[in-house]
Design a protein around this motif. Structure first.
Motif, short mmCIF file in Angstrom:
data_model
loop_
_atom_site.label_atom_id
_atom_site.label_comp_id
_atom_site.label_asym_id
_atom_site.label_seq_id
_atom_site.Cartn_x
_atom_site.Cartn_y
_atom_site.Cartn_z
N GLN A 99 43.26 26.14 41.38
CA GLN A 99 43.92 27.58 41.66
C GLN A 99 43.66 28.43 40.47
N ALA A 110 39.99 29.44 40.35
CA ALA A 110 39.87 30.49 41.31
C ALA A 110 40.42 31.76 40.99
N ILE A 111 41.57 31.84 40.47
CA ILE A 111 42.16 33.16 39.83
C ILE A 111 41.23 33.72 38.75
N THR A 126 38.20 35.36 40.44
CA THR A 126 38.45 36.74 40.90
C THR A 126 38.92 38.04 40.10
N ALA A 177 35.85 39.08 38.52
CA ALA A 177 34.94 39.99 39.44
C ALA A 177 35.74 41.12 39.42
N ILE A 178 36.86 41.46 39.56
CA ILE A 178 37.66 42.67 39.64
C ILE A 178 37.52 43.63 38.35
N LEU A 181 34.21 45.15 38.23
CA LEU A 181 33.86 46.34 39.26
C LEU A 181 34.68 47.40 38.56
N LEU A 182 36.00 47.06 38.08
CA LEU A 182 36.33 48.31 37.43
C LEU A 182 35.77 48.80 36.15
N SER A 186 33.15 50.93 37.39
CA SER A 186 33.39 52.36 37.66
C SER A 186 34.18 53.22 36.65
N ARG A 212 36.81 52.51 34.66
CA ARG A 212 38.46 52.35 34.47
C ARG A 212 38.54 51.01 33.75
N VAL A 251 50.17 35.85 35.21
CA VAL A 251 50.35 34.82 36.55
C VAL A 251 49.77 33.45 36.33
N MET A 281 52.05 30.16 36.11
CA MET A 281 51.86 28.81 36.97
C MET A 281 51.85 27.63 36.20
#
Lengths: 64, 165
Positions: free
Chosen positions: A8, A11-12, A15, A18-19, A22-23, A26, A28, A42, A46
């Motif tokens: 988990q 995977a977090i 992701t 990746a986010i 992307l930000l 652009s 940001r 997060v 956990m």
């Protein structure tokens, strides 16, 4: 400890990175940093119970 | 297990749909501004050369497709009200536009149908310049952010699904 937790977290991590990319692309940067911090928080939430277990084990082991 | 998979797929799909909705919002704004640009050019010609009355201009543009056509159709139904009030009332049709875009159109409505032809044409050209600059800005935002919204929403969906599993 459940091995699923490790998957988990991995995977977090994927992701969130990746986010983050992307930000950044652009323009940001601030939001990218906030996303990274949110992901970290997060993941920390956990693993919190596992860290507590570790401290309890150490306490028991050394009789503290 | 299959219930979990269905749940994950549902979460990812709904988040992705949300991203697509947001990106379509940006694209829609560009389309509407492009239509407004064309409408204002034609309106300027109608006022300058054929001196068409405002009500007839509304009738001509009510034939346009989409939101701009719907806007002029609803203006036709506001017979008797002054231009500014009716434009303000029907700006709800332009929900895809930003506040600044709506403000440009409202400012145009303040002078439309009043004063001499030259002043009205100047007002329309001024509004068109504003719409042109808003369109360029909208195109830039759309090309930069539309893809980002779609990708981020998918990854956000994946993150939420992983957290809930």
């Amino acid at each position: 400890m459940d091995v699923n937790l490790i998957f988990q977290i991995a995977a977090i991590g994927i992701t969130v990175s990746a986010i983050n990319q992307l930000l950044r692309h652009s323009g940001r940067e601030e939001q990218a940093m906030l996303t990274t911090i949110a992901g970290l928080v997060v993941v920390l939430l956990m693993v919190l119970s596992e860290v507590k277990n570790l401290f309890d084990t150490i306490k028991t082991l050394f009789g503290l | 297990m299959p219930v979990k998979i269905v749940g994950m797929v549902a979460i990812i799909a709904s988040c992705t749909m949300l991203g697509f909705e947001l990106s379509s919002h940006l694209i829609k704004r560009v389309h509407i501004l492009e239509t407004w640009q064309q409408v204002l050019w034609r309106m300027s010609g109608l006022v300058r050369y054929t001196k068409t009355p405002l009500y007839e201009i509304y009738e001509i543009f009510a034939l346009e497709k989409g939101e701009v056509g719907a806007f002029f159709s609803s203006l036709l139904k506001c017979g008797g009200e002054n231009t500014l009030t009716s434009w303000k009332k029907n700006m709800g049709e332009m929900k895809w536009l930003s506040k600044s875009d709506v403000e440009i159109l409202i400012n145009l409505a303040k002078g439309l149908g009043k004063g001499d032809t030259d002043t009205q044409v100047k007002d329309i050209e001024f509004a068109n310049a504003g719409i042109k600059s808003a369109l360029n800005q909208a195109k830039e935002i759309s090309s930069r952010d539309a893809k980002m919204y779609r990708s981020i929403s998918f990854f956000a969906g994946v993150t939420v699904a992983i957290l809930l599993v």
